[in-house]
Design a protein around this motif. Structure first.
Motif, short mmCIF file in Angstrom:
data_model
loop_
_atom_site.label_atom_id
_atom_site.label_comp_id
_atom_site.label_asym_id
_atom_site.label_seq_id
_atom_site.Cartn_x
_atom_site.Cartn_y
_atom_site.Cartn_z
N LEU A 17 84.26 5.09 -100.33
CA LEU A 17 84.82 6.24 -101.03
C LEU A 17 84.22 6.38 -102.42
N LEU A 18 84.25 5.30 -103.18
CA LEU A 18 83.73 5.35 -104.56
C LEU A 18 82.22 5.57 -104.60
N CYS A 19 81.49 4.82 -103.80
CA CYS A 19 80.03 4.94 -103.81
C CYS A 19 79.59 6.31 -103.32
N GLY A 20 80.25 6.84 -102.31
CA GLY A 20 79.89 8.17 -101.81
C GLY A 20 80.11 9.25 -102.85
N LEU A 21 81.24 9.19 -103.55
CA LEU A 21 81.51 10.18 -104.58
C LEU A 21 80.56 10.05 -105.77
N VAL A 22 80.27 8.82 -106.17
CA VAL A 22 79.34 8.61 -107.28
C VAL A 22 77.93 9.06 -106.90
N PHE A 23 77.51 8.76 -105.68
CA PHE A 23 76.19 9.18 -105.22
C PHE A 23 76.08 10.71 -105.23
N CYS B 205 75.67 16.05 -99.25
CA CYS B 205 76.29 15.88 -97.92
C CYS B 205 76.36 14.41 -97.52
N ALA B 206 75.28 13.67 -97.76
CA ALA B 206 75.26 12.24 -97.42
C ALA B 206 76.30 11.47 -98.23
N GLY B 207 76.40 11.77 -99.52
CA GLY B 207 77.38 11.09 -100.36
C GLY B 207 78.80 11.41 -99.94
N LEU B 208 79.07 12.67 -99.64
CA LEU B 208 80.42 13.04 -99.21
C LEU B 208 80.74 12.45 -97.85
N PHE B 209 79.74 12.36 -96.95
CA PHE B 209 80.00 11.73 -95.65
C PHE B 209 80.34 10.26 -95.83
#
Length: 156
Positions: A71-77, A40-44
């Protein structure tokens, strides 16, 4: 000359015990909660430029560097933390990489915008990055749970 058995290290009793430990840990509600909150945190973080409203750079009319970074860091996380326990050999590396992404999310408003970040940008990234860093540390800590009690124990 190798002292390994012909079947390889994957059948060594310590490796089998370690894998069983990871399976027990990842089956706990705490580990599943850390994984769910991490996703959830990564997608947010990934959608935050559009939710909070800093997606477009008004000067150039294109996506800002911070928007692309989030965008990139959230998806990778989210990817790293989804099922982190299922990759035994890479669990620690995934947790450390996820922690680095969380720290980058905290620093990114100043690094990518160059001092022109607005309050909502800073607060969104600092809070989300802090949560992500804590969740990555929790994931790392979960992998160590019970490992220290086994380290000093001999075989009998």
């Amino acid at each position: 000359m190798s002292t390994q058995s012909p079947t390889g290290m994957e059948h060594h009793p310590d490796i089998i015990e370690l894998r069983q430990h990871y399976e027990r840990v990842t089956a706990t509600p705490l580990a599943q909660g850390v994984e769910a909150l991490s996703i959830c945190a990564g997608l947010f973080l990934a959608i935050s430029p559009w939710v909070v409203g800093f997606g477009l750079n008004p000067v150039v009319g294109a996506f800002s560097g911070l928007s692309v970074s989030n965008l990139l860091c959230g998806l990778v996380f989210a990817y790293l933390m989804a099922g982190y326990g299922s990759a035994l050999e890479r669990t620690h590396a995934r947790a450390w990489a996820a922690m680095a992404i969380g720290i980058w999310a905290i620093v990114a408003p100043w690094a990518t915008v160059g001092g022109e970040a607005v309050n909502r940008t800073i607060w969104t990234n600092v809070i989300t990055g802090g949560v992500m860093t804590c969740l990555a540390l929790a994931a790392f800590g979960l992998t160590l749970t019970g490992a220290t009690s086994r380290m000093g124990r001999g075989r009998g």
